[in-house]
Scaffold this motif. Structure first.
Motif, mmCIF file in Angstrom:
data_model
loop_
_atom_site.group_PDB
_atom_site.id
_atom_site.type_symbol
_atom_site.label_atom_id
_atom_site.label_comp_id
_atom_site.label_asym_id
_atom_site.label_seq_id
_atom_site.Cartn_x
_atom_site.Cartn_y
_atom_site.Cartn_z
ATOM 1 N N UNK A 114 0.850 -1.199 0.000
ATOM 2 C CA UNK A 114 0.000 0.000 0.000
ATOM 3 C C UNK A 114 0.880 1.242 0.000
ATOM 4 N N UNK A 115 1.895 1.244 0.866
ATOM 5 C CA UNK A 115 2.792 2.400 0.968
ATOM 6 C C UNK A 115 3.597 2.587 -0.319
ATOM 7 N N UNK A 116 4.143 1.494 -0.862
ATOM 8 C CA UNK A 116 4.976 1.584 -2.063
ATOM 9 C C UNK A 116 4.178 2.060 -3.273
ATOM 10 N N UNK A 117 2.905 1.639 -3.359
ATOM 11 C CA UNK A 117 2.063 2.045 -4.485
ATOM 12 C C UNK A 117 1.407 3.402 -4.251
ATOM 13 N N UNK A 118 1.494 3.912 -3.028
ATOM 14 C CA UNK A 118 0.890 5.206 -2.712
ATOM 15 C C UNK A 118 -0.628 5.176 -2.807
ATOM 16 N N UNK A 119 -1.231 4.088 -2.332
ATOM 17 C CA UNK A 119 -2.683 3.935 -2.455
ATOM 18 C C UNK A 119 -3.435 4.762 -1.420
ATOM 19 N N UNK A 120 -4.483 5.418 -1.878
ATOM 20 C CA UNK A 120 -5.366 6.209 -1.020
ATOM 21 C C UNK A 120 -6.715 6.282 -1.723
ATOM 22 N N UNK A 121 -7.787 6.592 -0.993
ATOM 23 C CA UNK A 121 -9.091 6.711 -1.646
ATOM 24 C C UNK A 121 -9.013 7.696 -2.817
ATOM 25 N N UNK A 122 -9.484 7.237 -3.961
ATOM 26 C CA UNK A 122 -9.428 8.041 -5.176
ATOM 27 C C UNK A 122 -8.329 7.611 -6.132
ATOM 28 N N UNK A 123 -7.370 6.810 -5.657
ATOM 29 C CA UNK A 123 -6.293 6.329 -6.530
ATOM 30 C C UNK A 123 -6.867 5.467 -7.652
ATOM 31 N N UNK A 124 -6.396 5.685 -8.870
ATOM 32 C CA UNK A 124 -6.746 4.809 -9.989
ATOM 33 C C UNK A 124 -5.882 3.561 -9.905
ATOM 34 N N UNK A 125 -6.515 2.402 -10.005
ATOM 35 C CA UNK A 125 -5.794 1.138 -9.905
ATOM 36 C C UNK A 125 -6.364 0.125 -10.897
ATOM 37 N N UNK A 126 -5.659 -0.982 -11.024
ATOM 38 C CA UNK A 126 -6.136 -2.121 -11.793
ATOM 39 C C UNK A 126 -6.052 -3.343 -10.881
ATOM 40 N N UNK A 127 -7.174 -4.039 -10.733
ATOM 41 C CA UNK A 127 -7.211 -5.273 -9.959
ATOM 42 C C UNK A 127 -6.819 -6.415 -10.893
ATOM 43 N N UNK A 128 -5.854 -7.223 -10.464
ATOM 44 C CA UNK A 128 -5.355 -8.330 -11.268
ATOM 45 C C UNK A 128 -5.764 -9.649 -10.616
ATOM 46 N N UNK A 129 -6.381 -10.544 -11.417
ATOM 47 C CA UNK A 129 -6.850 -11.818 -10.878
ATOM 48 C C UNK A 129 -6.526 -12.924 -11.883
ATOM 49 N N UNK A 130 -5.741 -13.913 -11.440
ATOM 50 C CA UNK A 130 -5.464 -15.062 -12.299
ATOM 51 C C UNK A 130 -6.748 -15.830 -12.558
ATOM 52 N N UNK A 131 -6.911 -16.340 -13.765
ATOM 53 C CA UNK A 131 -8.127 -17.080 -14.110
ATOM 54 C C UNK A 131 -8.289 -18.346 -13.261
ATOM 55 N N UNK A 132 -7.172 -18.917 -12.810
ATOM 56 C CA UNK A 132 -7.239 -20.113 -11.982
ATOM 57 C C UNK A 132 -7.698 -19.821 -10.553
ATOM 58 N N UNK A 133 -7.774 -18.552 -10.193
ATOM 59 C CA UNK A 133 -8.200 -18.171 -8.840
ATOM 60 C C UNK A 133 -9.654 -17.720 -8.792
ATOM 61 N N UNK A 134 -10.361 -17.865 -9.907
ATOM 62 C CA UNK A 134 -11.781 -17.506 -9.952
ATOM 63 C C UNK A 134 -12.599 -18.782 -9.902
ATOM 64 N N UNK A 135 -13.498 -18.877 -8.926
ATOM 65 C CA UNK A 135 -14.455 -19.975 -8.862
ATOM 66 C C UNK A 135 -15.791 -19.459 -9.372
ATOM 67 N N UNK A 136 -16.607 -20.329 -9.913
ATOM 68 C CA UNK A 136 -17.915 -19.921 -10.398
ATOM 69 C C UNK A 136 -18.999 -20.652 -9.637
ATOM 70 N N UNK A 137 -20.072 -19.934 -9.342
ATOM 71 C CA UNK A 137 -21.254 -20.511 -8.708
ATOM 72 C C UNK A 137 -22.442 -20.232 -9.606
ATOM 73 N N UNK A 138 -23.272 -21.227 -9.821
ATOM 74 C CA UNK A 138 -24.480 -21.019 -10.607
ATOM 75 C C UNK A 138 -25.391 -20.090 -9.816
ATOM 76 N N UNK A 139 -25.923 -19.099 -10.481
ATOM 77 C CA UNK A 139 -26.780 -18.116 -9.775
ATOM 78 C C UNK A 139 -28.230 -18.555 -9.792
#
Length: 139
Positions: A114-139
C-alpha cells in the motif's frame, strides 16, 4: 449460505471452451467487463454452464493483486480498472476496497505494498486476478 469470500461478482457466461480436464469460461460481469475463469470440465458439467448462464464469480481477497495501471507482458488476463474507495491498514497487512464498474472488490495485500504504491481513496488502480483463482457458482 454465508461465505467468507468477499468478492462475489454477478455475471453471465459468454463462452465455454472445454478441454479434456479443464475449461476456460468467459463471463461478462454486470458492469460490462469480461473475465475468464479456469475451472474443471467436471465443474462445467455439474453446474450446467453454457452461454447465457447466470453465475457469480468468486475470488478470495488474498488473490486480488493491485497495480497502479494496466500491466503488459504478464499471463494474468483478468485486469479490472477501478478506483480505491477505502484502505484499512494494520501493522503488516491491509485491506483495499476497489470500485470497479458495477461492483466492488476487496484486496488483501501487505501494508508495505500500500505504501509503495501510494494507495489512497481516489487512486486509480487495476485489480489483477489469475483465471485459476476464480471460482464460479451457478446463480
Amino acid at each position: 449460505m454465508g461465505m467468507s469470500i468477499r468478492n462475489q461478482l454477478a455475471g453471465t457466461v459468454t463462452s465455454v471452451a472445454t478441454g479434456e480436464a479443464m475449461a476456460s469460461v468467459k463471463v461478462r460481469l454486470a458492469g460490462g467487463q469480461d473475465i475468464t475463469a479456469a475451472i474443471t470440465a467436471d465443474a462445467v458439467n455439474d453446474l450446467g454452464l453454457a452461454p447465457g448462464s447466470a453465475v457469480k464469480a468468486l475470488v478470495k481477497a488474498t488473490e486480488v493483486a493491485v497495480a497502479t495501471g494496466p500491466v503488459e507482458g504478464i499471463s494474468i488476463r483478468n485486469q479490472l480498472a477501478g478506483a480505491v474507495v477505502g484502505v484499512s491498514t494494520g501493522s503488516a497487512m491491509a485491506s483495499v476496497k476497489i470500485a470497479v464498474e458495477g461492483a466492488e472488490l476487496t484486496s488483501a495485500i501487505t501494508k508495505e505494498a500500500v505504501d509503495a504504491l501510494g494507495l489512497f481513496p481516489g487512486s486509480s488502480v487495476v485489480a489483477l486476478i489469475k483465471s485459476t483463482e476464480i471460482s464460479l457458482a451457478a446463480a
